[in-house]
Design a protein around this motif. Structure first.
Motif, PDB file in Angstrom:
ATOM      1  N   ASP A  71       0.327  -1.336  -0.509  1.00 57.94           N
ATOM      2  CA  ASP A  71       0.047   0.010  -0.070  1.00 57.94           C
ATOM      3  C   ASP A  71       0.766   1.023   0.175  1.00 57.94           C
ATOM      4  OD1 ASP A  71      -2.256  -1.975   2.744  1.00 57.94           O
ATOM      5  OD2 ASP A  71      -2.021  -1.360   0.307  1.00 57.94           O
ATOM      6  N   GLY A  72       2.091   1.669  -0.355  1.00 57.47           N
ATOM      7  CA  GLY A  72       2.940   2.480  -1.069  1.00 57.47           C
ATOM      8  C   GLY A  72       3.234   3.435   0.378  1.00 57.47           C
ATOM      9  N   SER A  73       3.456   2.083   0.729  1.00 56.46           N
ATOM     10  CA  SER A  73       4.227   1.909   2.414  1.00 56.46           C
ATOM     11  C   SER A  73       5.749   2.390   2.535  1.00 56.46           C
ATOM     12  CB  SER A  73       3.762   1.407   3.739  1.00 56.46           C
ATOM     13  OG  SER A  73       4.148  -0.109   3.441  1.00 56.46           O
ATOM     14  N   TYR A  74       6.293   1.810   3.566  1.00 55.49           N
ATOM     15  CA  TYR A  74       8.018   1.413   2.979  1.00 55.49           C
ATOM     16  C   TYR A  74       8.052   0.327   2.398  1.00 55.49           C
ATOM     17  CZ  TYR A  74       8.481   3.607   7.844  1.00 55.49           C
ATOM     18  OH  TYR A  74       9.266   4.511   8.952  1.00 55.49           O
ATOM     19  N   PHE A  75       9.239  -0.153   1.793  1.00 55.61           N
ATOM     20  CA  PHE A  75       9.698  -1.333   1.093  1.00 55.61           C
ATOM     21  C   PHE A  75      10.841  -1.499   1.804  1.00 55.61           C
ATOM     22  CE2 PHE A  75      11.620  -3.407  -2.376  1.00 55.61           C
ATOM     23  CZ  PHE A  75      12.712  -3.216  -2.408  1.00 55.61           C
ATOM     24  N   THR A  76      10.391  -3.040   1.806  1.00 58.98           N
ATOM     25  CA  THR A  76      10.558  -3.240   3.277  1.00 58.98           C
ATOM     26  C   THR A  76      11.433  -4.357   2.294  1.00 58.98           C
ATOM     27  OG1 THR A  76       9.351  -5.308   3.236  1.00 58.98           O
ATOM     28  CG2 THR A  76       9.122  -3.348   4.564  1.00 58.98           C
ATOM     29  N   LEU A  77      12.905  -5.231   2.955  1.00 56.05           N
ATOM     30  CA  LEU A  77      13.601  -6.410   2.632  1.00 56.05           C
ATOM     31  C   LEU A  77      13.747  -7.243   3.919  1.00 56.05           C
ATOM     32  CD1 LEU A  77      15.715  -8.173   1.127  1.00 56.05           C
ATOM     33  CD2 LEU A  77      17.525  -6.711   2.188  1.00 56.05           C
ATOM     34  N   LYS A  78      12.579  -8.486   3.276  1.00 62.77           N
ATOM     35  CA  LYS A  78      13.124  -9.633   5.624  1.00 62.77           C
ATOM     36  C   LYS A  78      13.329 -10.748   4.683  1.00 62.77           C
ATOM     37  CE  LYS A  78       8.680 -10.283   6.204  1.00 62.77           C
ATOM     38  NZ  LYS A  78       6.984 -11.275   6.662  1.00 62.77           N
ATOM     39  N   ILE A  79      13.966 -11.158   5.530  1.00 60.46           N
ATOM     40  CA  ILE A  79      15.194 -11.876   5.735  1.00 60.46           C
ATOM     41  C   ILE A  79      14.680 -12.607   6.855  1.00 60.46           C
ATOM     42  CG2 ILE A  79      18.051 -13.312   5.675  1.00 60.46           C
ATOM     43  CD1 ILE A  79      18.756  -9.758   4.964  1.00 60.46           C
ATOM     44  N   GLN A  80      14.519 -13.696   5.983  1.00 61.54           N
ATOM     45  CA  GLN A  80      14.620 -15.447   7.509  1.00 61.54           C
ATOM     46  C   GLN A  80      14.321 -16.547   6.702  1.00 61.54           C
ATOM     47  OE1 GLN A  80       9.463 -15.229   8.110  1.00 61.54           O
ATOM     48  NE2 GLN A  80       9.494 -16.185   9.712  1.00 61.54           N
ATOM     49  N   PRO A  81      15.127 -17.299   7.510  1.00 64.85           N
ATOM     50  CA  PRO A  81      15.156 -16.883   8.744  1.00 64.85           C
ATOM     51  C   PRO A  81      17.277 -16.781   8.261  1.00 64.85           C
ATOM     52  CG  PRO A  81      15.953 -19.264   8.160  1.00 64.85           C
ATOM     53  CD  PRO A  81      15.415 -18.668   7.027  1.00 64.85           C
ATOM     54  N   THR A  82      17.234 -15.537   9.309  1.00 68.64           N
ATOM     55  CA  THR A  82      19.214 -14.990   9.279  1.00 68.64           C
ATOM     56  C   THR A  82      20.318 -15.643   9.019  1.00 68.64           C
ATOM     57  OG1 THR A  82      18.897 -14.187  11.653  1.00 68.64           O
ATOM     58  CG2 THR A  82      18.877 -12.636   9.475  1.00 68.64           C
ATOM     59  N   ALA A  83      21.307 -15.581   8.491  1.00 72.03           N
ATOM     60  CA  ALA A  83      22.334 -16.564   9.108  1.00 72.03           C
ATOM     61  C   ALA A  83      23.365 -15.674   8.910  1.00 72.03           C
ATOM     62  CB  ALA A  83      22.618 -17.712   7.485  1.00 72.03           C
ATOM     63  N   LEU A  84      24.912 -15.888   9.606  1.00 74.08           N
ATOM     64  CA  LEU A  84      26.154 -15.124   9.484  1.00 74.08           C
ATOM     65  C   LEU A  84      26.611 -14.185   8.378  1.00 74.08           C
ATOM     66  CD1 LEU A  84      27.966 -18.049  12.317  1.00 74.08           C
ATOM     67  CD2 LEU A  84      26.336 -16.147  12.792  1.00 74.08           C
ATOM     68  N   GLU A  85      26.608 -14.807   6.960  1.00 73.32           N
ATOM     69  CA  GLU A  85      26.584 -14.545   6.012  1.00 73.32           C
ATOM     70  C   GLU A  85      25.732 -13.673   5.544  1.00 73.32           C
ATOM     71  OE1 GLU A  85      26.492 -17.973   5.951  1.00 73.32           O
ATOM     72  OE2 GLU A  85      24.923 -18.480   4.718  1.00 73.32           O
ATOM     73  N   ASP A  86      24.885 -12.634   6.414  1.00 70.21           N
ATOM     74  CA  ASP A  86      23.883 -12.422   5.828  1.00 70.21           C
ATOM     75  C   ASP A  86      24.479 -11.065   6.419  1.00 70.21           C
ATOM     76  OD1 ASP A  86      21.355 -14.120   6.202  1.00 70.21           O
ATOM     77  OD2 ASP A  86      22.420 -13.776   4.452  1.00 70.21           O
ATOM     78  N   SER A  87      25.014 -11.014   7.115  1.00 68.69           N
ATOM     79  CA  SER A  87      26.734  -9.155   7.992  1.00 68.69           C
ATOM     80  C   SER A  87      26.803  -9.027   7.311  1.00 68.69           C
ATOM     81  CB  SER A  87      27.413  -9.867   9.091  1.00 68.69           C
ATOM     82  OG  SER A  87      26.360 -10.314  10.082  1.00 68.69           O
ATOM     83  N   ALA A  88      25.853  -7.045   6.308  1.00 66.08           N
ATOM     84  CA  ALA A  88      26.242  -6.290   5.825  1.00 66.08           C
ATOM     85  C   ALA A  88      25.403  -4.676   6.139  1.00 66.08           C
ATOM     86  CB  ALA A  88      25.588  -7.182   4.686  1.00 66.08           C
ATOM     87  N   VAL A  89      25.759  -3.869   5.346  1.00 64.80           N
ATOM     88  CA  VAL A  89      25.378  -2.612   5.151  1.00 64.80           C
ATOM     89  C   VAL A  89      24.128  -3.634   3.916  1.00 64.80           C
ATOM     90  CG1 VAL A  89      25.318  -0.680   5.118  1.00 64.80           C
ATOM     91  CG2 VAL A  89      27.687  -1.959   6.292  1.00 64.80           C
ATOM     92  N   TYR A  90      23.234  -2.557   4.423  1.00 68.49           N
ATOM     93  CA  TYR A  90      21.993  -2.755   3.261  1.00 68.49           C
ATOM     94  C   TYR A  90      21.864  -1.221   3.072  1.00 68.49           C
ATOM     95  CZ  TYR A  90      22.148  -8.032   4.263  1.00 68.49           C
ATOM     96  OH  TYR A  90      21.867  -9.030   4.239  1.00 68.49           O
ATOM     97  N   PHE A  91      21.580  -1.353   1.674  1.00 66.20           N
ATOM     98  CA  PHE A  91      21.538   0.138   0.677  1.00 66.20           C
ATOM     99  C   PHE A  91      20.199  -0.120   0.469  1.00 66.20           C
ATOM    100  CE2 PHE A  91      24.818   2.992   1.977  1.00 66.20           C
ATOM    101  CZ  PHE A  91      26.078   1.753   2.160  1.00 66.20           C
ATOM    102  N   CYS A  92      18.692   0.726   0.243  1.00 67.45           N
ATOM    103  CA  CYS A  92      18.079   1.065  -0.516  1.00 67.45           C
ATOM    104  C   CYS A  92      18.074   2.033  -1.149  1.00 67.45           C
ATOM    105  CB  CYS A  92      16.993   0.933   0.555  1.00 67.45           C
ATOM    106  SG  CYS A  92      15.248   2.011  -0.523  1.00 67.45           S
TER     107      CYS A  92
END
Lengths: 114, 112
Positions: A71-92
């Motif tokens: 509905d035009g709200s936030y643009f989201t990135l969901k990670i489920q489940p997370t893993a150690l290698e997901d550690s990073a900076v995420y830029f939108c």
């Protein structure tokens, strides 16, 4: 100039948990993106999104990742489940048009998975 | 395999000098080459960009020199100021396409 806001700026979670990264894009923009940057490495394209659909995703966009903009709200990135290698900076980023010339980036969310 | 390569991880110049940041690429389909500037705690912001039909693009103190045959380009920052100290990313994309491929960045330090 136009601003893309990312919330939160830092997030620390335990491996296996779910995390949602939020992005408030430029108000009249139509295209939305996520990029991932591991410390010391280049920013890498994850996914782009237009008209409610994923247009393209890279091999970094694992099955555990999903994006939406309800509905035009936030643009989201969901990670489920997370893993150690997901550690990073995420830029939108967002853009009005399809050309790369119009990309505006947020300041990033630093995700630490323990 | 890095498609966009920046030759220096870091560069230090004195205030008033010209800083030269180099970049090369591999994909002949790349047509659009932006340089992004990023300050600590902020996102990357577009600084200046060039298309492959041009060999030079100037905007104030910032100039891109582009060599299509050699597949390389450089960003020249004339009369460098301490406020120019930042990380500079070279990026590339094919024409009309919104997926950017980034280099690893060059950290520029301008000493007063």
């Amino acid at each position: 100039g136009p601003k893309v806001l990312q919330i939160p700026s830092h997030q620390i979670i335990d491996m296996g948990q779910m995390v949602t990264l939020n992005c408030d894009p430029v108000s009249n923009h139509l295209y939305f993106y996520w990029y991932k940057q591991i410390l010391g490495q280049q920013m890498e394209f994850l996914v782009n999104f237009y008209n409610g659909k994923v247009m393209e995703k890279s091999k970094l966009f694992k099955d555990q990742f999903s994006v939406e903009r309800p509905d035009g709200s936030y643009f989201t990135l969901k990670i489920q489940p997370t893993a150690l290698e997901d550690s990073a900076v995420y830029f939108c980023a967002s853009s009005l048009g399809q050309s790369a010339e119009t990309l505006y980036f947020g300041s990033g969310t630093r995700l630490t998975v323990l | 395999q890095q498609q966009v390569r920046q030759s220096s991880q870091s560069l230090t110049v004195w205030e008033g000098e010209t800083a030269i940041l180099n970049c090369s690429y591999e994909n002949s389909a790349f047509d659009y080459f932006p340089w992004y500037q990023q300050f600590p705690g902020e996102g990357p912001a577009l600084l200046i960009a060039i298309r492959s039909v041009s060999d030079k693009k100037e905007d104030g103190r910032f100039t891109i020199f582009f060599n299509k045959r050699e597949k390389n380009l450089s960003l020249h920052i004339k009369d460098s100021q301490p406020g120019d100290s930042a990380t500079y990313f070279c990026a590339a994309s094919p024409s009309g396409y919104n997926k950017l491929t980034f280099g690893k960045g060059t950290v520029l330090l301008v000493s007063p």
